[in-house]
Design a protein around this motif. Structure first.
Motif, PDB file in Angstrom:
ATOM      1  N   TYR A 147      -0.051  -6.221  -8.235  1.00 27.54           N
ATOM      2  CA  TYR A 147      -0.395  -6.808  -6.939  1.00 27.54           C
ATOM      3  C   TYR A 147      -0.218  -5.774  -5.825  1.00 27.54           C
ATOM      4  O   TYR A 147       0.585  -5.950  -4.903  1.00 27.54           O
ATOM      5  CB  TYR A 147       0.447  -8.050  -6.643  1.00 27.54           C
ATOM      6  CG  TYR A 147      -0.068  -9.313  -7.298  1.00 27.54           C
ATOM      7  CD1 TYR A 147      -1.380  -9.739  -7.115  1.00 27.54           C
ATOM      8  CD2 TYR A 147       0.767 -10.102  -8.097  1.00 27.54           C
ATOM      9  CE1 TYR A 147      -1.858 -10.903  -7.713  1.00 27.54           C
ATOM     10  CE2 TYR A 147       0.289 -11.262  -8.698  1.00 27.54           C
ATOM     11  CZ  TYR A 147      -1.022 -11.658  -8.500  1.00 27.54           C
ATOM     12  OH  TYR A 147      -1.495 -12.814  -9.085  1.00 27.54           O
ATOM     13  N   PRO A 148      -0.961  -4.658  -5.871  1.00 29.90           N
ATOM     14  CA  PRO A 148      -0.844  -3.662  -4.796  1.00 29.90           C
ATOM     15  C   PRO A 148      -1.195  -4.284  -3.451  1.00 29.90           C
ATOM     16  O   PRO A 148      -2.020  -5.203  -3.368  1.00 29.90           O
ATOM     17  CB  PRO A 148      -1.863  -2.585  -5.202  1.00 29.90           C
ATOM     18  CG  PRO A 148      -2.834  -3.290  -6.096  1.00 29.90           C
ATOM     19  CD  PRO A 148      -2.031  -4.317  -6.830  1.00 29.90           C
ATOM     20  N   PHE A 149      -0.550  -3.804  -2.395  1.00 29.36           N
ATOM     21  CA  PHE A 149      -0.835  -4.303  -1.052  1.00 29.36           C
ATOM     22  C   PHE A 149      -2.094  -3.608  -0.531  1.00 29.36           C
ATOM     23  O   PHE A 149      -2.149  -2.369  -0.469  1.00 29.36           O
ATOM     24  CB  PHE A 149       0.329  -4.015  -0.106  1.00 29.36           C
ATOM     25  CG  PHE A 149       1.638  -4.619  -0.530  1.00 29.36           C
ATOM     26  CD1 PHE A 149       1.693  -5.865  -1.155  1.00 29.36           C
ATOM     27  CD2 PHE A 149       2.837  -3.947  -0.305  1.00 29.36           C
ATOM     28  CE1 PHE A 149       2.903  -6.423  -1.546  1.00 29.36           C
ATOM     29  CE2 PHE A 149       4.050  -4.498  -0.684  1.00 29.36           C
ATOM     30  CZ  PHE A 149       4.083  -5.741  -1.305  1.00 29.36           C
ATOM     31  N   LEU A 150      -3.085  -4.400  -0.153  1.00 27.68           N
ATOM     32  CA  LEU A 150      -4.349  -3.876   0.377  1.00 27.68           C
ATOM     33  C   LEU A 150      -4.501  -4.299   1.836  1.00 27.68           C
ATOM     34  O   LEU A 150      -4.292  -5.465   2.171  1.00 27.68           O
ATOM     35  CB  LEU A 150      -5.541  -4.412  -0.424  1.00 27.68           C
ATOM     36  CG  LEU A 150      -5.519  -4.263  -1.939  1.00 27.68           C
ATOM     37  CD1 LEU A 150      -6.808  -4.847  -2.527  1.00 27.68           C
ATOM     38  CD2 LEU A 150      -5.357  -2.809  -2.352  1.00 27.68           C
ATOM     39  N   HIS A 151      -4.889  -3.345   2.692  1.00 31.02           N
ATOM     40  CA  HIS A 151      -5.183  -3.657   4.087  1.00 31.02           C
ATOM     41  C   HIS A 151      -6.412  -2.853   4.506  1.00 31.02           C
ATOM     42  O   HIS A 151      -6.441  -1.624   4.341  1.00 31.02           O
ATOM     43  CB  HIS A 151      -4.007  -3.301   4.995  1.00 31.02           C
ATOM     44  CG  HIS A 151      -2.747  -4.044   4.656  1.00 31.02           C
ATOM     45  ND1 HIS A 151      -2.625  -5.408   4.776  1.00 31.02           N
ATOM     46  CD2 HIS A 151      -1.540  -3.594   4.189  1.00 31.02           C
ATOM     47  CE1 HIS A 151      -1.406  -5.776   4.413  1.00 31.02           C
ATOM     48  NE2 HIS A 151      -0.735  -4.698   4.053  1.00 31.02           N
ATOM     49  N   LEU A 152      -7.394  -3.545   5.062  1.00 31.08           N
ATOM     50  CA  LEU A 152      -8.593  -2.878   5.538  1.00 31.08           C
ATOM     51  C   LEU A 152      -8.303  -2.205   6.876  1.00 31.08           C
ATOM     52  O   LEU A 152      -7.974  -2.866   7.861  1.00 31.08           O
ATOM     53  CB  LEU A 152      -9.743  -3.875   5.696  1.00 31.08           C
ATOM     54  CG  LEU A 152     -11.073  -3.279   6.157  1.00 31.08           C
ATOM     55  CD1 LEU A 152     -11.656  -2.370   5.082  1.00 31.08           C
ATOM     56  CD2 LEU A 152     -12.060  -4.386   6.513  1.00 31.08           C
ATOM     57  N   SER A 153      -8.415  -0.886   6.899  1.00 31.73           N
ATOM     58  CA  SER A 153      -8.204  -0.127   8.129  1.00 31.73           C
ATOM     59  C   SER A 153      -9.387  -0.359   9.069  1.00 31.73           C
ATOM     60  O   SER A 153     -10.520  -0.558   8.613  1.00 31.73           O
ATOM     61  CB  SER A 153      -8.062   1.364   7.804  1.00 31.73           C
ATOM     62  OG  SER A 153      -8.019   2.138   8.977  1.00 31.73           O
ATOM     63  N   PRO A 154      -9.174  -0.308  10.393  1.00 30.66           N
ATOM     64  CA  PRO A 154     -10.286  -0.520  11.331  1.00 30.66           C
ATOM     65  C   PRO A 154     -11.336   0.584  11.310  1.00 30.66           C
ATOM     66  O   PRO A 154     -12.367   0.453  11.973  1.00 30.66           O
ATOM     67  CB  PRO A 154      -9.587  -0.601  12.693  1.00 30.66           C
ATOM     68  CG  PRO A 154      -8.255   0.011  12.510  1.00 30.66           C
ATOM     69  CD  PRO A 154      -7.881  -0.227  11.089  1.00 30.66           C
TER      70      PRO A 154
ATOM     71  N   GLY B  83     -12.713   1.191   8.456  1.00 29.36           N
ATOM     72  CA  GLY B  83     -13.512   0.738   7.322  1.00 29.36           C
ATOM     73  C   GLY B  83     -12.991   1.176   5.978  1.00 29.36           C
ATOM     74  O   GLY B  83     -13.482   0.706   4.935  1.00 29.36           O
ATOM     75  N   ASN B  84     -11.993   2.064   5.934  1.00 26.09           N
ATOM     76  CA  ASN B  84     -11.409   2.488   4.667  1.00 26.09           C
ATOM     77  C   ASN B  84     -10.280   1.538   4.257  1.00 26.09           C
ATOM     78  O   ASN B  84      -9.859   0.692   5.041  1.00 26.09           O
ATOM     79  CB  ASN B  84     -10.909   3.923   4.783  1.00 26.09           C
ATOM     80  CG  ASN B  84     -12.036   4.901   5.029  1.00 26.09           C
ATOM     81  OD1 ASN B  84     -12.984   4.967   4.242  1.00 26.09           O
ATOM     82  ND2 ASN B  84     -11.967   5.633   6.141  1.00 26.09           N
ATOM     83  N   LEU B  85      -9.780   1.699   3.037  1.00 19.42           N
ATOM     84  CA  LEU B  85      -8.818   0.754   2.479  1.00 19.42           C
ATOM     85  C   LEU B  85      -7.459   1.408   2.283  1.00 19.42           C
ATOM     86  O   LEU B  85      -7.332   2.418   1.575  1.00 19.42           O
ATOM     87  CB  LEU B  85      -9.323   0.206   1.136  1.00 19.42           C
ATOM     88  CG  LEU B  85      -8.520  -0.950   0.544  1.00 19.42           C
ATOM     89  CD1 LEU B  85      -8.681  -2.211   1.382  1.00 19.42           C
ATOM     90  CD2 LEU B  85      -8.960  -1.221  -0.901  1.00 19.42           C
ATOM     91  N   PHE B  86      -6.433   0.838   2.910  1.00 17.72           N
ATOM     92  CA  PHE B  86      -5.049   1.246   2.690  1.00 17.72           C
ATOM     93  C   PHE B  86      -4.556   0.550   1.428  1.00 17.72           C
ATOM     94  O   PHE B  86      -4.638  -0.676   1.301  1.00 17.72           O
ATOM     95  CB  PHE B  86      -4.212   0.845   3.904  1.00 17.72           C
ATOM     96  CG  PHE B  86      -2.742   1.153   3.786  1.00 17.72           C
ATOM     97  CD1 PHE B  86      -2.246   2.400   4.110  1.00 17.72           C
ATOM     98  CD2 PHE B  86      -1.849   0.172   3.369  1.00 17.72           C
ATOM     99  CE1 PHE B  86      -0.878   2.682   4.027  1.00 17.72           C
ATOM    100  CE2 PHE B  86      -0.489   0.438   3.282  1.00 17.72           C
ATOM    101  CZ  PHE B  86      -0.005   1.703   3.605  1.00 17.72           C
ATOM    102  N   VAL B  87      -4.045   1.337   0.479  1.00 19.19           N
ATOM    103  CA  VAL B  87      -3.549   0.818  -0.795  1.00 19.19           C
ATOM    104  C   VAL B  87      -2.102   1.269  -0.952  1.00 19.19           C
ATOM    105  O   VAL B  87      -1.815   2.472  -0.951  1.00 19.19           O
ATOM    106  CB  VAL B  87      -4.381   1.324  -1.980  1.00 19.19           C
ATOM    107  CG1 VAL B  87      -3.908   0.684  -3.281  1.00 19.19           C
ATOM    108  CG2 VAL B  87      -5.872   1.061  -1.771  1.00 19.19           C
TER     109      VAL B  87
END
Length: 545
Positions: free
Chosen positions: A210-217, A219-223
């Protein structure tokens, strides 16, 4: 019935859990039991734009406490199962409707699509490559695509993207990502992500599920996995940057389960906003092994904040008032963060945690920290119900937080120290305290259907004059919550031109919808006005290209 010795042990545990709480805390907030039993334990939970909750657990855990409708039974793995493992709950009236799932959803993931359909992916056994769809309507039920995923996904995470697609990342022994629904040929590609293999602490206890995912503003993805993070350009299948290791030596992902949230994005007309991620709680990497041997290690107290868009980001460390593993982090309409559920010792998994943490904590990310002695945390009033492994939480449109689940056992077990829990509670944060005047949204122009960078105005009424310079508007994306991570959770503070009083008790706010789909992926959001520190009820709006 719980034996006397276990009752004494339980009471001792509650005393031990609360004994170190400071007398300086006000313990604000209020709990209310909504339903003693919805028939299942709410392992997974989401809120639909119909204001109804979809909750489900797993289909291979034996009989639940609610049967399927109209005497229906399923033929699953050579057995006949007449019990529901998913329900639709209406908080407004307290109704529970059983739903039908044919495949196993144990430890799966999900997100709301741009058109408000729940897209739910993976699971265990016959469900590990399934994509399921639930469309909000009066009598709708689950539809299942048995080959919706390119590979098995068990303990994976999802995030809605600017183009409306959903990325699915990771899972047990799956070091890759893919996109759903598979509406084009390119969606059939499976992309390898070595970072997920590199962050495994141990092959038996990986600490990066369950990696933490956050969409950066941008447009790329923080994992984030274990104690490290990357910024992923999923369009070009390229890691753009690696972030510093989160200090402290704790693991933060399943089964050393902490939680994470993307802090509110403050929008303006001057460009892309900065983005800051917070990660709290978790435990030592060997906690799961120790707990299975009967040794329960203390959970972490630390939180780390990282401005992921900074040129040279560094973690800012803080300490929570309480140790916590398996805590849920829920963004409130005010922009504060509620940390709720979990335990003070042990880890995630069956019967490997103890000392339930009954007090939620409020985290105020905008509170200035002059020095390390200043805390942004506040301990709130305690629930009476332990919420351990497989518990969930979700923001409701009325500003309360719905809490359910807890089944730290292989199957349903109601006669043990920490029994399976089928109830739903609602926690009212301090902003809903009696005597506080609450604003009410009267209208939204041009309406509930928004387009990017559009001028928006809304009217609201309030008996409180308030400080109009401190009035603001937020948009909150509903999450898919499971295993202490609210996937796709997002809060935007809209750019405003002005707030004015048009007549006694009536106000108008003028501002702008989010500028890009990278800032606000297409879909449904709850719109709140916050006046005098108190949020209105949320109004559903829909943003699209």
């Amino acid at each position: 019935m719980i034996m006397a010795g276990k009752i004494i042990a339980f009471l001792f545990t509650l005393t031990a859990t609360c004994s170190f709480l400071s007398s300086a805390w006000s313990y604000e907030g209020e709990w209310k039991l909504l339903e003693k039993s919805i028939g299942i334990s709410a392992m997974h939970m989401t809120l639909l734009p119909s204001d109804r909750i979809i909750a489900f657990d797993r289909t291979n855990m034996g009989p639940s406490n609610i049967t399927l409708s109209n005497g229906r039974c399923l033929h699953v793995s050579k057995t006949i199962d007449c019990y529901a493992h998913s329900v639709e709950f209406d908080p407004a009236v307290g109704s529970v409707r059983p739903l039908t799932i044919f495949t196993d959803t144990w430890c799966s993931s999900g997100a709301l699509s741009a058109d408000g359909v729940l897209v739910q992916s993976g699971g265990y056994g016959n469900g590990d490559r399934v994509v399921r769809y639930f469309k909000p309507c009066a009598d709708c039920d689950w539809a299942e695509d048995p080959s919706g995923l390119s590979t098995r996904r068990w303990y994976a995470s999802n995030q809605v993207l600017p183009n409306g697609k959903i990325i699915v990342v990771g899972g047990k022994a799956e070091f890759s990502y893919e996109f759903i629904p598979k509406s084009s040929k390119s969606d059939q590609t499976l992309y390898q992500l070595p970072f997920l293999k590199e962050t495994m602490h141990d092959r038996m206890v990986p600490n990066n599920l369950y990696p933490f995912l956050h969409l950066s503003p941008d447009g790329n993805l923080f994992v984030f996995a274990n104690d490290r993070a990357i910024l992923l350009d999923y369009v070009n299948d390229k890691v753009l940057r690696s972030y510093p290791v989160l200090p402290g030596g704790f693991s933060r992902n399943y089964p050393s389960t902490g939680s994470s949230a993307l802090l509110p994005l403050k929008l303006s007309n001057d460009g892309t906003p900065d983005a800051e991620v917070v990660v709290c709680g978790g435990t030592l990497p060997n906690s799961n092994v120790k707990a299975n041997a009967g040794v329960f290690l203390p959970a972490a107290r630390t939180c780390g904040r990282l401005v992921i868009t900074a040129e040279k980001p560094e973690w800012e460390m803080e300490e929570m008032p309480l140790n916590r593993v398996m805590g849920d982090m829920i963004l409130l309409p005010t922009g504060d963060v509620l940390i709720i559920n979990g335990a003070a010792k042990g880890t995630a998994g069956w019967e490997v945690a103890t000392e339930p943490v009954l007090n939620p904590v409020l985290y105020r990310p905008n509170k200035p920290r002059i020095n390390e002695s200043v805390t942004r945390f506040e301990v709130l009033s305690a629930s009476k119900i332990p919420r351990l492994y497989h518990s969930t939480a979700h923001l409701l449109s009325d500003g309360r937080v719905l809490v359910g689940g807890s089944n730290p056992h292989r199957n349903y077990n109601f006669t043990t120290l920490y029994p399976t829990d089928l109830s739903l509670e609602a926690f009212s944060p301090p902003y809903l305290a009696a005597g506080k005047s609450r604003p009410s949204i009267s209208w939204v122009k041009p309406g509930a259907e928004l387009v990017y960078n559009q001028r928006v105005s809304l009217g609201f009424c309030s008996a409180e004059k308030g400080d109009l310079e401190k009035t603001y508007v937020t948009m909150v994306a509903p999450s898919f919550t499971t295993h202490s991570f609210a996937m796709n959770q997002r809060l935007l503070v809209l750019a405003l031109d002005r707030v004015s009083e048009t007549s006694s008790g009536n106000f108008v706010v003028e501002g702008y919808a989010p500028a890009t789909a990278a800032v606000a992926p297409p879909g449904y959001y709850l719109l709140f006005v916050v006046h005098g520190g108190v949020p209105s009820n949320g109004t559903w709006v829909h943003i699209k290209h």
